[in-house]
Design a protein around this motif. Structure first.
Motif, PDB file in Angstrom:
ATOM      1  N   GLU A  99       9.592   7.328   4.355  1.00 55.66           N
ATOM      2  CA  GLU A  99       9.806   7.083   5.777  1.00 55.66           C
ATOM      3  C   GLU A  99       8.957   5.906   6.251  1.00 55.66           C
ATOM      4  OE1 GLU A  99       9.050  10.857   7.645  1.00 55.66           O
ATOM      5  OE2 GLU A  99      10.876  11.738   6.795  1.00 55.66           O
ATOM      6  N   ARG A 100       7.730   5.832   5.770  1.00 57.37           N
ATOM      7  CA  ARG A 100       6.842   4.723   6.130  1.00 57.37           C
ATOM      8  C   ARG A 100       7.419   3.397   5.629  1.00 57.37           C
ATOM      9  NH1 ARG A 100       3.493   2.151   9.112  1.00 57.37           N
ATOM     10  NH2 ARG A 100       1.659   1.247   8.164  1.00 57.37           N
ATOM     11  N   ASP A 130       9.937  -1.766   6.558  1.00 56.24           N
ATOM     12  CA  ASP A 130      10.977  -2.725   6.203  1.00 56.24           C
ATOM     13  C   ASP A 130      11.752  -3.160   7.437  1.00 56.24           C
ATOM     14  OD1 ASP A 130      12.304  -4.285   4.179  1.00 56.24           O
ATOM     15  OD2 ASP A 130      14.050  -2.996   4.521  1.00 56.24           O
ATOM     16  N   GLY A 131      11.972  -2.255   8.367  1.00 52.73           N
ATOM     17  CA  GLY A 131      12.616  -2.631   9.622  1.00 52.73           C
ATOM     18  C   GLY A 131      11.796  -3.670  10.379  1.00 52.73           C
ATOM     19  N   GLU A 132      10.485  -3.461  10.402  1.00 52.18           N
ATOM     20  CA  GLU A 132       9.606  -4.441  11.044  1.00 52.18           C
ATOM     21  C   GLU A 132       9.671  -5.784  10.319  1.00 52.18           C
ATOM     22  OE1 GLU A 132       5.558  -3.112  11.550  1.00 52.18           O
ATOM     23  OE2 GLU A 132       6.224  -1.110  12.148  1.00 52.18           O
ATOM     24  N   ARG A 133       9.650  -5.741   9.008  1.00 53.77           N
ATOM     25  CA  ARG A 133       9.693  -6.968   8.209  1.00 53.77           C
ATOM     26  C   ARG A 133      10.961  -7.756   8.491  1.00 53.77           C
ATOM     27  NH1 ARG A 133      12.120  -8.799   3.696  1.00 53.77           N
ATOM     28  NH2 ARG A 133      13.279  -6.861   3.519  1.00 53.77           N
ATOM     29  N   VAL A 134      12.081  -7.068   8.530  1.00 58.44           N
ATOM     30  CA  VAL A 134      13.364  -7.728   8.770  1.00 58.44           C
ATOM     31  C   VAL A 134      13.380  -8.367  10.156  1.00 58.44           C
ATOM     32  CG1 VAL A 134      15.839  -7.300   9.104  1.00 58.44           C
ATOM     33  CG2 VAL A 134      14.668  -6.334   7.120  1.00 58.44           C
ATOM     34  N   GLN A 135      12.885  -7.658  11.155  1.00 55.78           N
ATOM     35  CA  GLN A 135      12.849  -8.218  12.508  1.00 55.78           C
ATOM     36  C   GLN A 135      11.965  -9.455  12.574  1.00 55.78           C
ATOM     37  OE1 GLN A 135      11.669  -5.027  15.107  1.00 55.78           O
ATOM     38  NE2 GLN A 135      13.778  -4.355  15.424  1.00 55.78           N
ATOM     39  N   LEU A 136      10.814  -9.389  11.939  1.00 54.24           N
ATOM     40  CA  LEU A 136       9.918 -10.546  11.947  1.00 54.24           C
ATOM     41  C   LEU A 136      10.532 -11.739  11.219  1.00 54.24           C
ATOM     42  CD1 LEU A 136       6.536  -8.718  11.334  1.00 54.24           C
ATOM     43  CD2 LEU A 136       7.149 -10.034  13.380  1.00 54.24           C
ATOM     44  N   LEU A 137      11.192 -11.468  10.107  1.00 57.54           N
ATOM     45  CA  LEU A 137      11.805 -12.569   9.347  1.00 57.54           C
ATOM     46  C   LEU A 137      12.951 -13.211  10.114  1.00 57.54           C
ATOM     47  CD1 LEU A 137      11.744 -11.221   5.690  1.00 57.54           C
ATOM     48  CD2 LEU A 137      10.390 -13.086   6.665  1.00 57.54           C
ATOM     49  N   ARG A 138      13.618 -12.446  10.961  1.00 56.30           N
ATOM     50  CA  ARG A 138      14.674 -13.032  11.795  1.00 56.30           C
ATOM     51  C   ARG A 138      14.083 -14.022  12.797  1.00 56.30           C
ATOM     52  NH1 ARG A 138      17.846  -7.515  12.877  1.00 56.30           N
ATOM     53  NH2 ARG A 138      19.022  -7.458  10.943  1.00 56.30           N
ATOM     54  N   ALA A 139      12.869 -13.719  13.250  1.00 59.63           N
ATOM     55  CA  ALA A 139      12.218 -14.571  14.240  1.00 59.63           C
ATOM     56  C   ALA A 139      11.714 -15.874  13.634  1.00 59.63           C
ATOM     57  CB  ALA A 139      11.078 -13.822  14.903  1.00 59.63           C
ATOM     58  N   ILE A 140      11.314 -15.825  12.366  1.00 61.97           N
ATOM     59  CA  ILE A 140      10.888 -17.062  11.690  1.00 61.97           C
ATOM     60  C   ILE A 140      11.990 -17.416  10.706  1.00 61.97           C
ATOM     61  CG2 ILE A 140       8.418 -16.661  11.982  1.00 61.97           C
ATOM     62  CD1 ILE A 140       8.280 -15.704   9.124  1.00 61.97           C
ATOM     63  N   ALA A 141      12.405 -18.619  10.710  1.00 65.34           N
ATOM     64  CA  ALA A 141      13.581 -19.024   9.930  1.00 65.34           C
ATOM     65  C   ALA A 141      13.425 -18.758   8.434  1.00 65.34           C
ATOM     66  CB  ALA A 141      13.894 -20.492  10.179  1.00 65.34           C
ATOM     67  N   ALA A 142      12.291 -19.123   7.869  1.00 69.98           N
ATOM     68  CA  ALA A 142      12.104 -18.970   6.426  1.00 69.98           C
ATOM     69  C   ALA A 142      10.684 -18.493   6.155  1.00 69.98           C
ATOM     70  CB  ALA A 142      12.352 -20.291   5.719  1.00 69.98           C
ATOM     71  N   PRO A 143      10.542 -17.499   5.279  1.00 69.11           N
ATOM     72  CA  PRO A 143       9.194 -17.019   4.964  1.00 69.11           C
ATOM     73  C   PRO A 143       8.422 -18.042   4.128  1.00 69.11           C
ATOM     74  CG  PRO A 143      10.799 -15.907   3.587  1.00 69.11           C
ATOM     75  CD  PRO A 143      11.567 -16.770   4.556  1.00 69.11           C
ATOM     76  N   GLU A 186       0.835  -1.213   0.000  1.00 71.24           N
ATOM     77  CA  GLU A 186       0.000   0.000   0.000  1.00 71.24           C
ATOM     78  C   GLU A 186       0.865   1.258   0.000  1.00 71.24           C
ATOM     79  OE1 GLU A 186      -2.990   2.647  -0.144  1.00 71.24           O
ATOM     80  OE2 GLU A 186      -3.171   0.494  -0.474  1.00 71.24           O
ATOM     81  N   ALA A 187       1.938   1.260   0.779  1.00 66.35           N
ATOM     82  CA  ALA A 187       2.833   2.421   0.826  1.00 66.35           C
ATOM     83  C   ALA A 187       3.514   2.638  -0.525  1.00 66.35           C
ATOM     84  CB  ALA A 187       3.865   2.241   1.935  1.00 66.35           C
ATOM     85  N   VAL A 188       3.882   1.558  -1.207  1.00 68.08           N
ATOM     86  CA  VAL A 188       4.504   1.676  -2.539  1.00 68.08           C
ATOM     87  C   VAL A 188       3.495   2.237  -3.534  1.00 68.08           C
ATOM     88  CG1 VAL A 188       5.494   0.384  -4.466  1.00 68.08           C
ATOM     89  CG2 VAL A 188       6.247  -0.093  -2.153  1.00 68.08           C
ATOM     90  N   THR A 189       2.249   1.825  -3.422  1.00 68.41           N
ATOM     91  CA  THR A 189       1.199   2.364  -4.302  1.00 68.41           C
ATOM     92  C   THR A 189       1.048   3.866  -4.070  1.00 68.41           C
ATOM     93  OG1 THR A 189       0.044   0.254  -4.326  1.00 68.41           O
ATOM     94  CG2 THR A 189      -1.251   2.200  -4.894  1.00 68.41           C
ATOM     95  N   GLN A 190       1.069   4.279  -2.820  1.00 64.36           N
ATOM     96  CA  GLN A 190       0.963   5.704  -2.501  1.00 64.36           C
ATOM     97  C   GLN A 190       2.214   6.464  -2.940  1.00 64.36           C
ATOM     98  OE1 GLN A 190      -0.156   6.064   1.637  1.00 64.36           O
ATOM     99  NE2 GLN A 190      -2.060   4.955   1.317  1.00 64.36           N
TER     100      GLN A 190
END
Length: 147
Positions: free
Chosen positions: A58-59, A64-77, A22-26
């Motif tokens: 900025e959004r 992306d910071g949130e995405r990276v943190q979440l992906l670290r918590a789960i081994a593979a998307p 959504e942010a990329v669309t905006q």
């Protein structure tokens, strides 16, 4: 990590990627508005588009910071998340091209303004500004009536 928590984390990653889409669309809309403002030489619209573009950048950075943190918590998307992420990356590449085009338009306009200043001041383009970017006052100034 238990199965329920892992599923919850995957859901969170999917939500963040959806927010990024959504942010990329905006962002793409802001870039289109910026291009239109440049074409129409509308300073107010250009300011608004630039503000919107900055907000979306900025959004996206925050998401992306949130995405990276979440992906670290789960081994593979999950495969669906990888496909959605690929779509976001492709849309970002389109935005990058649009931004580069807008930058080229700005650069062209800047060259035109510098050439016009050169004609009006009777100097060459390179004598208007010094190496530090400061205005040089030692160039020859003639009024148009003297020319």
């Amino acid at each position: 990590m238990n199965h329920g928590l892992h599923a919850e984390m995957e859901s969170a990653v999917a939500a963040v990627i959806g927010d990024m889409r959504e942010a990329v669309t905006q962002l793409a809309a802001a870039l289109a508005a910026e291009r239109s403002a440049l074409e129409q030489a509308d300073a107010e619209a250009l300011h608004l588009a630039g503000t919107a573009k900055q907000a979306q950048m900025e959004r996206l950075e925050q998401l992306d910071g949130e995405r990276v943190q979440l992906l670290r918590a789960i081994a593979a998307p999950a495969p669906a998340q990888s496909a959605a992420w690929s779509e976001v990356v492709a849309a970002l590449a389109d935005c990058q091209r649009a931004n580069q085009y807008n930058g080229q338009v700005v650069g062209q306009r800047l060259r035109q303004v510098r050439q016009a200043l050169s004609v009006l001041t009777g100097g060459s383009e390179s004598t208007l500004y010094g190496p530090a970017g400061t205005l040089r006052t030692d160039h020859r100034q003639q009024s148009l009536a003297e020319a």
